[in-house]
Design a protein around this motif. Structure first.
Motif, PDB file in Angstrom:
ATOM      1  N   ALA A  47       8.871  50.745  25.844  1.00 23.72           N
ATOM      2  CA  ALA A  47       8.372  52.010  25.323  1.00 23.72           C
ATOM      3  C   ALA A  47       7.915  52.860  26.497  1.00 23.72           C
ATOM      4  O   ALA A  47       8.311  52.631  27.644  1.00 23.72           O
TER       5      ALA A  47
ATOM      6  N   THR B 127      15.180  56.450  21.548  1.00 18.39           N
ATOM      7  CA  THR B 127      14.582  57.066  20.371  1.00 18.39           C
ATOM      8  C   THR B 127      13.198  57.624  20.675  1.00 18.39           C
ATOM      9  O   THR B 127      12.565  57.265  21.670  1.00 18.39           O
TER      10      THR B 127
ATOM     11  N   ASP C 184      11.831  53.022  23.234  1.00 20.75           N
ATOM     12  CA  ASP C 184      11.054  53.736  22.214  1.00 20.75           C
ATOM     13  C   ASP C 184      10.178  54.796  22.878  1.00 20.75           C
ATOM     14  O   ASP C 184       9.798  54.667  24.044  1.00 20.75           O
ATOM     15  N   GLU C 185       9.852  55.839  22.132  1.00 20.08           N
ATOM     16  CA  GLU C 185       9.057  56.967  22.631  1.00 20.08           C
ATOM     17  C   GLU C 185       9.629  57.474  23.966  1.00 20.08           C
ATOM     18  O   GLU C 185       8.911  57.755  24.928  1.00 20.08           O
TER      19      GLU C 185
ATOM     20  N   ARG D 208       3.381  47.633  19.965  1.00 16.71           N
ATOM     21  CA  ARG D 208       4.408  47.654  18.927  1.00 16.71           C
ATOM     22  C   ARG D 208       4.896  46.240  18.629  1.00 16.71           C
ATOM     23  O   ARG D 208       5.059  45.852  17.473  1.00 16.71           O
TER      24      ARG D 208
ATOM     25  N   THR E 276      11.485  54.043  13.471  1.00 17.72           N
ATOM     26  CA  THR E 276      11.173  52.867  14.275  1.00 17.72           C
ATOM     27  C   THR E 276      11.278  51.593  13.449  1.00 17.72           C
ATOM     28  O   THR E 276      11.829  50.585  13.906  1.00 17.72           O
TER      29      THR E 276
END
Length: 540
Positions: free
Chosen positions: A123, A233, A188-189, A132, A100
């Motif tokens: 995310a 990701t 993300d995640e 984040r 990240t």
């Protein structure tokens, strides 16, 4: 050539970053070394300029980087004709590997060095995306010398540069992706996004990239490359489905860019205590249940953060404090097997179709009976002189009353022919009857759990690598289509039946063929390679 040298290769004219008023694009020192190797990794076709990464790394206050960070940055910054080499890129690495941080360094550096660059980040939830962003903002604030301003208001989080670049946060909803366009979109995640939400999210997000092309691009040409990129990701999720899993599957097939660090399927991250090797080259570490022993070699080979950002001692502590399933996902990168997910890729299975033209002197057979005794199968297996596995259905019928006679007929015609079977349920009943009544007795080979899981893993590997051949057979093809992976114990697996039963099919042919190949590989393979092949009849 080592990794550090390789990342500075160029084709003579890579895109150069615009000069930043305050930050250097010179390389930072590389810290540590790793024994890990990617399970899947794309390869850029041209040289890569890492300038934006070095700028972004300095913005985040990094004074050194790990080799795995350079590897990921190189892939994300790979370009052809000033456009990303991959319009979609999937990334997964175990926890504490700095993926990240690396991605954010690349994105920040692109905004800093390329005027008018636009980035959207999100995310699994808006709250997590905001957390984040604020974490990054706290790091950037003290290092800002006037190049950008940070907006922290709820639902208005953004970084705006004096060069016209902008990075902003959106909630993970398809309708939230609004604006003039984006050059990069970060999910993300992404393992947390279900199949139901993935289509909506990607549909909304990709619309932002429809107009992102190089300003000199000929939009009337079909060969023009889009200038945008979606980065998906996360770490291994709880099911083999959803946004991240689907993106990784596309990457594994070469359809999109991919970097995946994980312990391979079939390799345990830990052994049950009674199955662990008696001697280990490392401390014997138990999980919090006291039932599993850590396989450090498997983790070290799959976790690029060990030796660069963390230590094996820390990993041992995490293992000792976690449940096995959580550790497998977060530190081994392994996705749990889902009994509702297809185990065999249809295209890979079809690619293995071959016509059998002859048989070797040595071969093996295996049988299997469905748990409810609704069907049974008898199959043959062998490997040719190149090592390619072959499987073929000898017989497949409803019920199992016919099976003992069929096994006996082949074993009597071919004395010494080994017969493999899983020693549970109705399979054992067939074996017991053959032992009592058949004369001469067939050479029965009982397969326990270790054999069954190893056999399934080997067949799956042979299928994926194009090393398993089989003639067209409706019963075997149907079994391959509906089979799943059934989790067993320490992360191992065997062919599953639940989906097969729900759809009215059965997998007895696949299981029987797998048993036969296991027996061949363990008892006959070495001797068979020393003999010249001769044509025989398997089905007769």
């Amino acid at each position: 050539m080592d990794l550090f040298d390789a990342v500075f290769e160029t084709d003579g004219n890579p895109r150069k970053p615009s000069a930043s008023l305050s930050l250097s694009s010179d390389p930072l020192p590389v810290k540590g070394s790793t024994k890990a190797r990617a399970l899947f990794s794309s390869a850029p076709r041209l040289g890569v300029c890492l300038g934006p990464f070095w700028v972004g790394a300095r913005m985040l206050g990094l004074r050194s980087v790990g080799p795995q960070q350079i590897e990921l940055a190189r892939l994300l910054l790979a370009e052809i004709d000033d456009a990303p080499e991959w319009s979609e890129f999937a990334v997964t690495e175990p926890r504490r590997a700095s993926k990240t941080t690396t991605i954010w360094a690349v994105l920040l550096g692109l905004c800093q060095t390329r005027p008018g660059f636009k980035v959207v980040v999100t995310a699994q939830t808006y709250v997590k995306a905001r957390e984040r962003f604020l974490e990054v903002a706290r790091t950037l604030g003290p290092r800002n010398v006037g190049d950008y301003r940070i907006l922290r208001g709820a639902a208005a989080e953004a970084i705006e540069w004096t060069n016209g670049s902008r990075l902003w946060v959106v909630t993970p909803e398809g309708g939230a992706f609004r604006g003039d366009g984006a050059d990069r979109i970060l999910f993300d995640e992404a393992q947390e996004h279900s199949p139901e939400t993935t289509a909506d999210l990607l549909g909304g997000a990709l619309a932002l990239m429809d107009t992102r092309f190089d300003e000199d691009a000929d939009l009337t040409s079909d060969d023009v490359r889009p200038a945008g990129q979606v980065i998906i990701t996360g770490t291994a999720g709880k099911a083999r489905s959803g946004m991240l899993w689907d993106a990784l599957e596309r990457g594994r097939r070469g359809k999109v860019g991919v970097l995946e660090y994980a312990v391979p399927d079939g390799t345990p991250v830990a052994w049950p205590v009674d199955e662990a090797p008696a001697e280990l080259p490392h401390p014997r570490t138990l999980d919090k249940s006291g039932r599993y022993v850590l396989n450090e070699a498997a983790i070290e080979a799959a976790h690029p953060g060990i030796g660069t950002l963390t230590t094996m001692r820390v990993v041992r502590e995490r293992f000792a404090g976690m449940g096995l399933a959580q550790f497998q996902r977060e530190y081994g990168g392994q996705w749990p097997f889902d009994v509702n997910t297809r185990a065999i890729d249809p295209a890979e299975w079809k690619a293995g179709q071959r016509r059998v033209t002859g048989y070797p002197a040595r071969w093996a057979i295996g049988f299997d009976v469905a748990p409810d005794q609704s069907a049974a199968a008898l199959c043959a297996a062998w490997r040719d002189q190149s090592g390619r596995a072959w499987v073929e259905v000898i017989d497949h019928q409803v019920g199992d009353s016919w099976l003992p006679a069929a096994v006996f007929a082949r074993s009597r015609k071919h004395p010494g022919l080994p017969v493999g079977y899983d020693n549970i349920g109705p399979n054992q009943a067939v074996a017991d009857r053959l032992t009592r009544e058949a004369r001469p007795r067939p050479k029965l080979v009982q397969l326990g759990t270790r054999d069954i899981t190893a056999a399934a893993s080997q067949v799956a590997q042979d299928i994926r690598s194009g090393n398993l051949a089989h003639p067209v057979d409706p019963a075997l093809d149907d079994a391959a289509d509906v089979a799943t992976r059934r989790p067993i114990g320490d992360g191992s697996w065997a062919w599953g039946r639940r989906r097969a039963m729900a759809e009215g099919g059965d997998i007895t042919t696949l299981v029987a063929a797998t048993n036969a190949l296991r027996v061949y590989d363990t008892l006959l393979a070495r001797a068979a390679t020393r003999e010249r092949p001769r044509v025989i009849s398997v089905t007769g």
